[in-house]
Enzyme design. Structure first.
Site, mmCIF file in Angstrom:
data_model
loop_
_atom_site.group_PDB
_atom_site.id
_atom_site.type_symbol
_atom_site.label_atom_id
_atom_site.label_comp_id
_atom_site.label_asym_id
_atom_site.label_seq_id
_atom_site.Cartn_x
_atom_site.Cartn_y
_atom_site.Cartn_z
ATOM 1 N N LEU A 14 -34.406 2.820 53.714
ATOM 2 C CA LEU A 14 -35.402 1.996 54.412
ATOM 3 C C LEU A 14 -34.714 0.859 55.155
ATOM 4 O O LEU A 14 -34.773 -0.295 54.760
ATOM 5 C CB LEU A 14 -36.415 1.435 53.416
ATOM 6 C CG LEU A 14 -37.577 2.336 53.043
ATOM 7 C CD1 LEU A 14 -38.488 1.654 52.040
ATOM 8 C CD2 LEU A 14 -38.371 2.767 54.246
ATOM 9 N N HIS A 15 -34.051 1.199 56.237
ATOM 10 C CA HIS A 15 -33.464 0.167 57.094
ATOM 11 C C HIS A 15 -34.581 -0.404 57.970
ATOM 12 O O HIS A 15 -35.750 -0.066 57.788
ATOM 13 C CB HIS A 15 -32.280 0.718 57.896
ATOM 14 C CG HIS A 15 -32.620 1.911 58.730
ATOM 15 N ND1 HIS A 15 -33.128 1.798 59.992
ATOM 16 C CD2 HIS A 15 -32.544 3.246 58.457
ATOM 17 C CE1 HIS A 15 -33.349 3.023 60.489
ATOM 18 N NE2 HIS A 15 -33.009 3.912 59.566
ATOM 19 N N ALA A 16 -34.268 -1.254 58.905
ATOM 20 C CA ALA A 16 -35.255 -2.071 59.625
ATOM 21 C C ALA A 16 -36.453 -1.309 60.201
ATOM 22 O O ALA A 16 -37.591 -1.652 59.907
ATOM 23 C CB ALA A 16 -34.560 -2.857 60.734
#
Length: 87
Positions: A14-16
Site C-alpha cells: 500500500l504505497h501512496a
C-alpha cells in the site's frame, strides 16, 4: 465486530496511490475500520496512519470492522488488499 487476517498480495503493498484509493473507499462505509499491523492498531480511514505503517506485499494484517455495514467493508478490504481494486 468482525475480524479477519488477510495476507496482502497487492503488488508493491500500500504505497501512496493505492493507499489513497483505499482510504477514499473505506471512508464511504459507516463502520469503524481498524487494522492491526504487528502490535500497532490504526484507523484505516486515516491516510496518515495508514502510510505510517508501510504495509508491504506478503505481509499479514488483521482487519477489524464494526458497524452496520461491517460485512461489506470487510469484503471490500479483503478484495482490495489482494488485488488493488474492488471486485
Amino acid at each position: 465486530m468482525i475480524e479477519k487476517e488477510i495476507t496482502v498480495t497487492i503488488e508493491n503493498g500500500l504505497h501512496a496511490r493505492p493507499a489513497a484509493d483505499f482510504v477514499k473507499k473505506v471512508n464511504q462505509y459507516k463502520s469503524k475500520v481498524e487494522l492491526m499491523i504487528g502490535d500497532r492498531r490504526i484507523n484505516a480511514k486515516s491516510i496518515l496512519q495508514l502510510m505510517s505503517v508501510a504495509i508491504m506485499e506478503g505481509q499479514t494484517i488483521k482487519v477489524m470492522t464494526d458497524g452496520e455495514d461491517e460485512k461489506d467493508a470487510l469484503a471490500f478490504i479483503d478484495s482490495f488488499l489482494q488485488s488493488g481494486k474492488e471486485s
